[in-house]
Every structure is written in structure tokens, then in C-alpha cells.
Design a protein around this motif. Structure first.
Motif, PDB file in Angstrom:
ATOM      1  N   MET A  90     -19.037 -41.940 -31.050  1.00 19.77           N
ATOM      2  CA  MET A  90     -18.172 -41.182 -30.146  1.00 19.77           C
ATOM      3  C   MET A  90     -18.137 -39.700 -30.493  1.00 19.77           C
ATOM      4  SD  MET A  90     -14.908 -43.567 -29.142  1.00 19.77           S
ATOM      5  CE  MET A  90     -14.500 -44.269 -30.737  1.00 19.77           C
ATOM      6  N   THR A  91     -18.616 -39.342 -31.681  1.00 20.40           N
ATOM      7  CA  THR A  91     -18.572 -37.955 -32.143  1.00 20.40           C
ATOM      8  C   THR A  91     -19.868 -37.196 -31.862  1.00 20.40           C
ATOM      9  OG1 THR A  91     -17.041 -38.580 -33.920  1.00 20.40           O
ATOM     10  CG2 THR A  91     -18.171 -36.473 -34.156  1.00 20.40           C
ATOM     11  N   THR A  92     -21.020 -37.879 -32.006  1.00 24.05           N
ATOM     12  CA  THR A  92     -22.315 -37.208 -31.879  1.00 24.05           C
ATOM     13  C   THR A  92     -22.561 -36.658 -30.476  1.00 24.05           C
ATOM     14  OG1 THR A  92     -24.704 -37.445 -32.206  1.00 24.05           O
ATOM     15  CG2 THR A  92     -23.543 -39.369 -31.336  1.00 24.05           C
ATOM     16  N   LYS A  93     -23.193 -35.510 -30.443  1.00 23.36           N
ATOM     17  CA  LYS A  93     -23.615 -34.920 -29.171  1.00 23.36           C
ATOM     18  C   LYS A  93     -25.140 -35.007 -29.022  1.00 23.36           C
ATOM     19  CE  LYS A  93     -19.544 -33.329 -27.822  1.00 23.36           C
ATOM     20  NZ  LYS A  93     -18.702 -34.127 -28.704  1.00 23.36           N
ATOM     21  N   THR A  94     -25.835 -35.085 -30.161  1.00 18.07           N
ATOM     22  CA  THR A  94     -27.304 -35.104 -30.137  1.00 18.07           C
ATOM     23  C   THR A  94     -27.875 -36.514 -30.104  1.00 18.07           C
ATOM     24  OG1 THR A  94     -27.472 -35.148 -32.555  1.00 18.07           O
ATOM     25  CG2 THR A  94     -27.354 -32.978 -31.498  1.00 18.07           C
ATOM     26  N   ASN A  95     -27.011 -37.510 -30.364  1.00 21.29           N
ATOM     27  CA  ASN A  95     -27.447 -38.912 -30.482  1.00 21.29           C
ATOM     28  C   ASN A  95     -28.414 -39.106 -31.654  1.00 21.29           C
ATOM     29  OD1 ASN A  95     -25.846 -39.921 -28.489  1.00 21.29           O
ATOM     30  ND2 ASN A  95     -27.440 -39.976 -26.928  1.00 21.29           N
ATOM     31  N   LYS A  96     -28.306 -38.201 -32.631  1.00 20.57           N
ATOM     32  CA  LYS A  96     -29.070 -38.326 -33.879  1.00 20.57           C
ATOM     33  C   LYS A  96     -28.074 -38.345 -35.032  1.00 20.57           C
ATOM     34  CE  LYS A  96     -33.247 -36.036 -32.146  1.00 20.57           C
ATOM     35  NZ  LYS A  96     -34.177 -34.895 -32.337  1.00 20.57           N
ATOM     36  N   ILE A  97     -28.105 -39.418 -35.798  1.00 21.04           N
ATOM     37  CA  ILE A  97     -27.082 -39.673 -36.820  1.00 21.04           C
ATOM     38  C   ILE A  97     -27.762 -40.035 -38.133  1.00 21.04           C
ATOM     39  CG2 ILE A  97     -25.162 -41.224 -37.434  1.00 21.04           C
ATOM     40  CD1 ILE A  97     -24.747 -41.573 -34.348  1.00 21.04           C
ATOM     41  N   GLY A  98     -27.176 -39.602 -39.253  1.00 20.59           N
ATOM     42  CA  GLY A  98     -27.773 -39.882 -40.559  1.00 20.59           C
ATOM     43  C   GLY A  98     -26.935 -40.821 -41.404  1.00 20.59           C
ATOM     44  N   PHE A  99     -27.600 -41.576 -42.272  1.00 18.17           N
ATOM     45  CA  PHE A  99     -26.924 -42.403 -43.287  1.00 18.17           C
ATOM     46  C   PHE A  99     -27.588 -42.143 -44.627  1.00 18.17           C
ATOM     47  CE2 PHE A  99     -26.893 -46.071 -46.089  1.00 18.17           C
ATOM     48  CZ  PHE A  99     -25.535 -46.346 -46.191  1.00 18.17           C
ATOM     49  N   ILE A 100     -26.794 -41.826 -45.650  1.00 17.17           N
ATOM     50  CA  ILE A 100     -27.318 -41.607 -47.008  1.00 17.17           C
ATOM     51  C   ILE A 100     -26.712 -42.645 -47.936  1.00 17.17           C
ATOM     52  CG2 ILE A 100     -27.524 -40.013 -48.944  1.00 17.17           C
ATOM     53  CD1 ILE A 100     -27.223 -37.709 -46.946  1.00 17.17           C
ATOM     54  N   GLY A 101     -27.550 -43.489 -48.522  1.00 20.99           N
ATOM     55  CA  GLY A 101     -27.108 -44.490 -49.490  1.00 20.99           C
ATOM     56  C   GLY A 101     -27.477 -44.071 -50.902  1.00 20.99           C
ATOM     57  N   GLY A 102     -26.683 -44.492 -51.869  1.00 23.72           N
ATOM     58  CA  GLY A 102     -26.957 -44.125 -53.253  1.00 23.72           C
ATOM     59  C   GLY A 102     -28.157 -44.835 -53.832  1.00 23.72           C
ATOM     60  N   ALA A 103     -28.434 -46.059 -53.383  1.00 24.27           N
ATOM     61  CA  ALA A 103     -29.578 -46.832 -53.883  1.00 24.27           C
ATOM     62  C   ALA A 103     -29.955 -47.881 -52.843  1.00 24.27           C
ATOM     63  CB  ALA A 103     -29.237 -47.507 -55.217  1.00 24.27           C
ATOM     64  N   ASP A 104     -31.228 -48.239 -52.823  1.00 21.61           N
ATOM     65  CA  ASP A 104     -31.706 -49.252 -51.890  1.00 21.61           C
ATOM     66  C   ASP A 104     -31.504 -50.633 -52.518  1.00 21.61           C
ATOM     67  OD1 ASP A 104     -32.884 -50.708 -49.919  1.00 21.61           O
ATOM     68  OD2 ASP A 104     -34.894 -49.871 -50.140  1.00 21.61           O
ATOM     69  N   VAL A 105     -30.257 -51.092 -52.482  1.00 19.47           N
ATOM     70  CA  VAL A 105     -29.864 -52.379 -53.064  1.00 19.47           C
ATOM     71  C   VAL A 105     -29.039 -53.139 -52.019  1.00 19.47           C
ATOM     72  CG1 VAL A 105     -29.897 -51.540 -55.450  1.00 19.47           C
ATOM     73  CG2 VAL A 105     -27.794 -51.343 -54.101  1.00 19.47           C
ATOM     74  N   PRO A 106     -28.922 -54.471 -52.159  1.00 17.87           N
ATOM     75  CA  PRO A 106     -28.201 -55.257 -51.144  1.00 17.87           C
ATOM     76  C   PRO A 106     -26.815 -54.731 -50.796  1.00 17.87           C
ATOM     77  CG  PRO A 106     -29.354 -56.717 -52.644  1.00 17.87           C
ATOM     78  CD  PRO A 106     -29.520 -55.336 -53.199  1.00 17.87           C
ATOM     79  N   LEU A 107     -26.047 -54.303 -51.797  1.00 16.18           N
ATOM     80  CA  LEU A 107     -24.692 -53.824 -51.532  1.00 16.18           C
ATOM     81  C   LEU A 107     -24.705 -52.614 -50.603  1.00 16.18           C
ATOM     82  CD1 LEU A 107     -21.637 -53.770 -52.009  1.00 16.18           C
ATOM     83  CD2 LEU A 107     -22.063 -52.326 -53.989  1.00 16.18           C
ATOM     84  N   ILE A 108     -25.532 -51.630 -50.892  1.00 17.01           N
ATOM     85  CA  ILE A 108     -25.548 -50.406 -50.091  1.00 17.01           C
ATOM     86  C   ILE A 108     -26.180 -50.659 -48.722  1.00 17.01           C
ATOM     87  CG2 ILE A 108     -26.225 -47.976 -50.041  1.00 17.01           C
ATOM     88  CD1 ILE A 108     -24.117 -48.740 -52.162  1.00 17.01           C
ATOM     89  N   ARG A 109     -27.098 -51.610 -48.670  1.00 17.72           N
ATOM     90  CA  ARG A 109     -27.681 -51.952 -47.369  1.00 17.72           C
ATOM     91  C   ARG A 109     -26.628 -52.560 -46.433  1.00 17.72           C
ATOM     92  NH1 ARG A 109     -32.356 -53.296 -50.510  1.00 17.72           N
ATOM     93  NH2 ARG A 109     -31.863 -55.530 -50.518  1.00 17.72           N
ATOM     94  N   LYS A 110     -25.591 -53.180 -46.998  1.00 19.85           N
ATOM     95  CA  LYS A 110     -24.492 -53.698 -46.175  1.00 19.85           C
ATOM     96  C   LYS A 110     -23.803 -52.556 -45.425  1.00 19.85           C
ATOM     97  CE  LYS A 110     -21.504 -56.633 -47.880  1.00 19.85           C
ATOM     98  NZ  LYS A 110     -20.548 -57.199 -48.874  1.00 19.85           N
ATOM     99  N   PHE A 111     -23.616 -51.422 -46.107  1.00 18.27           N
ATOM    100  CA  PHE A 111     -23.031 -50.248 -45.455  1.00 18.27           C
ATOM    101  C   PHE A 111     -23.925 -49.797 -44.295  1.00 18.27           C
ATOM    102  CE2 PHE A 111     -21.116 -49.960 -49.668  1.00 18.27           C
ATOM    103  CZ  PHE A 111     -19.874 -49.391 -49.453  1.00 18.27           C
ATOM    104  N   ALA A 112     -25.234 -49.675 -44.597  1.00 13.86           N
ATOM    105  CA  ALA A 112     -26.179 -49.165 -43.603  1.00 13.86           C
ATOM    106  C   ALA A 112     -26.252 -50.065 -42.370  1.00 13.86           C
ATOM    107  CB  ALA A 112     -27.565 -49.018 -44.235  1.00 13.86           C
ATOM    108  N   VAL A 113     -26.346 -51.377 -42.598  1.00 10.08           N
ATOM    109  CA  VAL A 113     -26.473 -52.319 -41.480  1.00 10.08           C
ATOM    110  C   VAL A 113     -25.221 -52.299 -40.603  1.00 10.08           C
ATOM    111  CG1 VAL A 113     -26.619 -54.773 -40.883  1.00 10.08           C
ATOM    112  CG2 VAL A 113     -28.136 -53.830 -42.623  1.00 10.08           C
ATOM    113  N   GLY A 114     -24.053 -52.371 -41.230  1.00  8.34           N
ATOM    114  CA  GLY A 114     -22.808 -52.350 -40.465  1.00  8.34           C
ATOM    115  C   GLY A 114     -22.673 -51.059 -39.663  1.00  8.34           C
ATOM    116  N   PHE A 115     -23.044 -49.945 -40.292  1.00  6.70           N
ATOM    117  CA  PHE A 115     -22.944 -48.639 -39.636  1.00  6.70           C
ATOM    118  C   PHE A 115     -23.856 -48.568 -38.419  1.00  6.70           C
ATOM    119  CE2 PHE A 115     -24.217 -44.034 -39.493  1.00  6.70           C
ATOM    120  CZ  PHE A 115     -22.986 -43.530 -39.103  1.00  6.70           C
TER     121      PHE A 115
END
Length: 325
Positions: A148-173
């Protein structure tokens, strides 16, 4: 005279019982000792460790516990810090973060009668209570806000490590973003470091150069660099774990709050009141107030928009929406 002696004898008997009762009360009120091994960055991360510390302070003030802590820069290894906390005679020893698990399990095997709590990962050891969170649920709502915030329809996600826990954040997002804007592009980058704010700033800078106008971080102190970089570029960001608005007050729209403080206080309250820890794994999501969103700031936010967020929250709590893989 006989009556006086009788009265004195009764007073002595009452005093004796009162003394016994007081001694029993002192025994009953033995203060619980808790030790915690903090996550890698430690205190001052305005994230995971600070949140856990708030929970322990609340438990100290409201439940009467005593607590001590160790930081990695002091002990050099998680194992050493956990060992020290066990030898201090703590009733419960806590390991904070998935990176602590391996060392915590080594120590837990050496001390099978010691009670441990592992936060953010799951252990199968009988003397370890695991507390985990449904990060994907909170991250889904963060994705809805980002969409609802983006105007460009381009959004970034930065995770601390490529591990199952952080991938949960990315997938949900990503699922939250695409629930509202299926055509929006989400760029996902894993930094490989939770304690490098300059690295986070550089990754975010690259995203903004490609047209991203909002970035969500799940990267500890590395993510803080990204939040500040968003402010420099006049774009938006979403923080993590605790309300990170004060890091970049012109950029941070909201934060996906992981209520480690609430979880710790709840489990310790149960122990103080019942004398035992819940066994196995305690998992906390939106319904249990384990995760959620910080207040939405910086951007204009209407009542219909907030109502939409609440509607998605209800759908997740009712099981109508899948937020994970």
C-alpha cells in the motif's frame, strides 16, 4: 496469676506458629535466578537482545526474579557464556537466537538436570523448552503495508542470512505484498551478516538505485544501516523485531515486531506460579501476540487502509490465509 500464665503460654504458642509460618513463607518466596546468553550483537541492537532484556526487567520488577546475562564479545563463544550461567546456579538458563542452539545443546547434554530455554529455534532435548515465533504471519502484514506504500511497485527485502528462519520472514513478506499487488517485484538479498550496518546500507543503496522505494529488513544491526540509508534517499523502510522508528524517523513506516519480551515474561510467569516450564515447543503468532506491527507512521494512513490490515490479520488468525511455504 494462673490466668496471666495461661495468657502468656497462649502468646508463646501463637508466636511459635507465627515463626514457623514466616519461615515457610521465606522458603516459599525463594527468588528465581535466570541467566541469559544474548544473541551475537548483544545489548544495544535495538532489536532481539534489547527486547529479551525488557522481558527480563519486567519479570524482575513484577515477578521478583533475579537475572544475569552474558554477551558474546565477553565470552568469545556461546558455550562458554552458557557454561558460566549454569555454574552460577541459575534455575533457568536462556539461549537467545538460532545461532546459540548448537552450543546450548552441548551444555544441556552436560547438565541434564538444568532447565534451559532456547528462543528462535527448536531443540528435541528434554531439558530444553523451545520458544519460536510465526515470523511469516507478522511479515505478511508488513508486506501488505509495503504494497500500500510503494509507488514504483519495486520492493526490497534484506535478510541477515540465508537460513530457514530468515527465509520465513522473506516468504511471508512476499506473500503479503502479492496479496495486494500480484505484479509487484520483490528483490530478496541475504547479507550474510547481522552486525554490519555499513553492509546493510550498501545493499539498500543498490536496491534504491534499481527503483525500490521501500525495503523490509530482517538483519539485526545490518538492517539498521538499510533503514538509515532509506532516510538518506527519501524512501521508506520497515524495521524488525522491535519498533525501529527512532533509527530513521523520516523513513520507517512500521516494524514487524517480534515480542520476545512478552514471550519470555509469559514463560517465566508460568514457572514462578507453577514451578515448572512448559515442555516441548511454545509457538507464538498473531493470535498469541507473539508477533505484530508497530504503529504506522511517516506515510499518510487512512482508516480504510488500517481496516484492510486488520482484515488480513483476522484472516491469518482464522487460518484463511497461508503465510508460509
Amino acid at each position: 496469676m494462673k490466668r496471666f500464665r495461661l495468657i502468656m503460654a497462649m502468646i508463646m504458642v501463637v508466636s511459635l506458629f507465627a515463626g514457623c509460618s514466616a519461615q515457610e513463607s521465606v522458603k516459599t518466596k525463594k527468588r528465581i535466578k535466570v541467566g541469559i546468553m544474548l544473541s551475537d550483537v548483544g545489548l544495544g541492537d535495538q532489536s532481539f537482545s534489547d527486547s529479551a532484556f525488557r522481558g527480563l526487567i519486567k519479570a524482575r520488577d513484577e515477578l521478583g526474579i533475579i537475572f544475569d546475562y552474558r554477551e558474546l564479545h565477553e565470552t568469545k563463544t556461546y558455550e562458554q557464556g552458557l557454561e558460566e550461567l549454569v555454574k552460577e546456579g541459575n534455575d533457568i538458563v536462556i539461549g537467545l537466537g538460532f545461532m546459540v542452539q548448537q552450543d546450548l545443546e552441548k551444555v544441556a547434554k552436560r547438565y541434564p538436570k538444568q532447565k534451559f530455554i532456547l528462543i528462535d529455534s527448536v531443540s528435541n532435548l528434554k531439558n530444553v523448552t523451545s520458544i519460536t515465533f510465526k515470523e511469516d504471519e507478522g511479515s505478511f502484514l508488513a508486506g501488505v503495508v509495503a504494497a500500500m506504500t510503494t509507488k514504483t511497485n519495486k520492493i526490497g527485502f534484506i535478510g541477515g542470512a540465508d537460513v530457514p528462519l530468515i527465509r520465513k520472514f522473506a516468504v511471508g513478506f512476499e506473500k503479503g505484498v502479492h496479496a495486494l499487488k500480484p505484479a509487484a517485484a520483490v528483490e530478496v538479498v541475504y547479507a550474510g551478516d547481522f552486525g554490519n550496518d555499513k553492509l546493510g546500507a550498501n545493499i539498500a543503496k543498490g536496491m534504491f538505485a534499481k527503483g525500490c522505494d521501500i525495503v523490509y529488513t530482517a538483519a539485526g544491526f545490518t538492517g539498521v544501516g538499510a533503514l538509515k540509508e532509506a532516510e538518506v534517499h527519501g524512501v521508506y523502510a520497515i524495521g524488525v523485531d522491535s519498533d525501529q522508528y527512532f533509527y530513521a524517523e523520516k523513513a520507517v513506516v512500521t516494524s514487524m515486531v517480534k515480542n520476545v519480551d512478552v514471550a519470555l515474561f509469559t514463560v517465566l510467569k508460568q514457572y514462578v506460579e507453577k514451578g515448572k516450564l512448559e515442555s516441548g515447543t511454545v509457538q507464538l503468532g498473531l493470535k498469541e501476540n507473539g508477533v505484530g506491527l508497530a504503529p504506522i507512521r511517516v506515510v499518510p494512513w487512512s482508516e480504510p487502509q488500517q481496516k484492510l490490515v486488520e482484515q488480513w490479520k483476522e484472516k491469518i488468525e482464522n487460518g484463511e490465509v497461508t503465510t508460509n511455504e
